[in-house]
Design an enzyme around this catalytic site. Structure first.
Site, PDB file in Angstrom:
ATOM      1  N   ASP A   8      77.709  46.916  58.644  1.00  0.00           N
ATOM      2  CA  ASP A   8      76.422  46.730  59.319  1.00  0.00           C
ATOM      3  C   ASP A   8      75.319  47.230  58.384  1.00  0.00           C
ATOM      4  O   ASP A   8      75.277  48.417  58.045  1.00  0.00           O
ATOM      5  CB  ASP A   8      76.418  47.512  60.635  1.00  0.00           C
ATOM      6  CG  ASP A   8      75.239  47.159  61.526  1.00  0.00           C
ATOM      7  OD1 ASP A   8      74.441  46.285  61.145  1.00  0.00           O
ATOM      8  OD2 ASP A   8      75.125  47.766  62.612  1.00  0.00           O
ATOM      9  N   ASP A 102      72.969  40.462  59.417  1.00  0.00           N
ATOM     10  CA  ASP A 102      73.119  41.823  58.896  1.00  0.00           C
ATOM     11  C   ASP A 102      74.437  42.500  59.241  1.00  0.00           C
ATOM     12  O   ASP A 102      74.593  43.693  58.986  1.00  0.00           O
ATOM     13  CB  ASP A 102      71.957  42.700  59.375  1.00  0.00           C
ATOM     14  CG  ASP A 102      71.893  42.819  60.891  1.00  0.00           C
ATOM     15  OD1 ASP A 102      72.546  42.026  61.572  1.00  0.00           O
ATOM     16  OD2 ASP A 102      71.171  43.712  61.369  1.00  0.00           O
ATOM     17  N   GLU A 103      75.403  41.780  59.798  1.00  0.00           N
ATOM     18  CA  GLU A 103      76.680  42.438  60.082  1.00  0.00           C
ATOM     19  C   GLU A 103      77.807  41.419  60.076  1.00  0.00           C
ATOM     20  O   GLU A 103      77.609  40.227  60.318  1.00  0.00           O
ATOM     21  CB  GLU A 103      76.644  43.173  61.417  1.00  0.00           C
ATOM     22  CG  GLU A 103      76.368  42.302  62.611  1.00  0.00           C
ATOM     23  CD  GLU A 103      76.454  43.067  63.920  1.00  0.00           C
ATOM     24  OE1 GLU A 103      77.351  43.927  64.071  1.00  0.00           O
ATOM     25  OE2 GLU A 103      75.638  42.792  64.812  1.00  0.00           O
TER      26      GLU A 103
END
Length: 359
Positions: A8, A102-103
């Site tokens: 993350d 983003d993850e």
């Protein structure tokens, strides 16, 4: 036994902005358009200390942190950086399942570089992100996706946390049930009414009891309370939903939203034509002026086959909004979901469960 890493990125949008503009480093930064209708896309850790969070109205963020610097989002740049991050992931494994820009989940049961452990893989990935992209990421390492995602938040920012198989039961016992995926405010309140505040307390209930009260999700709760999650990492996950939404310049009554719903239906339909999969379910999303979220959904016996049909169903869903006529709405969305492959004969006719919850 699988070895799963959940990576993350730390305050991703805000961190990209601070990386690319040195004068913003160390300052409270809010990624959002200014204005009464805007919401926060991301906040730097400096801004989070003042209580600023993603999805918060921008005007509230400005009240909480008057000295914050507001930067409009640049999603083209964020997507480009996200692709660079995924290139780093794929040096280590081809089993990468992105959840957002983003993850992502990574299955490193076998890794390409032959590193000794999943912990070593996570450490190396974070080092490469730091050295090459000048950004930081946090990671969770665990035997399954459920635990890895929880672990990635344990030592944020710029940290990692490992849950070893022998530690699973002890780790989960004191964990608040609100940390379980799918346990939102409504479900948390239902569990609290049963006197359940921790996963350890949830573990005391047998599967039939949970399924009788919560249906299929009750069985899922039973498994997660014991650290069981057999879902594999699925790279290039097939599309499951497509939607379009718009925030109004001024709050409007439901009766005035038909033209916007029709435009959003057209936009969603055009986006859905980019996949060969067929949508079953139509979803109408609304947000009231006081930030209360509502969704209404319908799975017709025949999937919608045009933008006009999609708009017709979405407009019909307005009739199932049971709030007073005086209610004003600030956001409208039209979506398609429950996609399946062409030729799949399985039908799911009937009405999907309404969801009505505050923001």
């Amino acid at each position: 036994m699988r070895k799963i890493v959940h990576v993350d990125m730390d305050a991703f949008y805000a961190s990209v902005e601070q990386r690319d503009a040195p004068e913003l480093r160390g300052r409270p930064l809010v990624v959002a358009w200014r204005g009464a209708r805007s919401v926060v896309c991301a906040a730097s850790y400096e801004a989070r200390r003042f209580g600023v969070r993603s999805a918060m109205p921008a005007v509230r963020a400005e009240r909480l942190c008057p000295d914050a610097v507001f930067v409009p989002p640049d999603f083209t740049r964020y997507r480009a950086v996200s692709r660079q991050v995924r290139e780093i992931f794929r040096r280590h494994t081809d089993l990468v399942e992105p959840l957002s820009l983003d993850e992502a989940y990574l299955d490193v049961t076998e890794n390409k570089l032959g590193l000794a452990s999943a912990t070593d893989v996570a450490t190396e990935i974070r080092r490469q992100i730091r050295d090459e992209l000048k950004l930081t990421a946090s990671a969770g390492i665990a035997p399954n996706k459920f635990l890895a995602k929880i672990a990635s938040d344990w030592n944020k920012p710029d940290g990692q946390f490992v849950i070893k198989p022998a530690q699973v039961s002890a780790f989960l016992t004191a964990l608040p049930v609100g940390r379980i995926p799918g346990v939102g405010k409504v479900m948390d309140a239902k569990l609290e009414a049963l006197g359940i505040r921790t996963v350890g307390q949830l573990r005391e209930l047998e599967r039939p009891v949970l399924e009788a009260r919560f249906g299929r999700y009750g069985g899922r709760l039973y498994e997660l309370a014991r650290g069981v999650d057999e879902h594999p990492v699925v790279p290039d996950r097939p599309v499951q939903s497509i939607s379009s939404e718009d925030t109004l310049a001024e709050d409007q009554p439901l009766a005035a939203l038909a033209p916007l719903i029709e435009r959003l239906a057209q936009k969603t339909w055009e986006a859905s034509r980019k996949t060969s999969r067929v949508p079953r379910t139509v979803v109408l999303k609304l947000k009231t002026g006081d930030f209360r979220n509502l969704t209404r959904s319908l799975t017709p016996s025949t999937p919608p086959d045009s933008a006009a049909v999609l708009a017709q169903i979405a407009l019909a869903l307005c009739n199932r909004v049971d709030l007073p006529e005086s209610t004003r709405y600030r956001l409208v969305g039209v979506g398609l979901g429950n996609f399946h492959e062409p030729g799949d004969a399985e039908s799911q006719s009937g009405l999907f469960l309404d969801e009505q919850s505050p923001d």
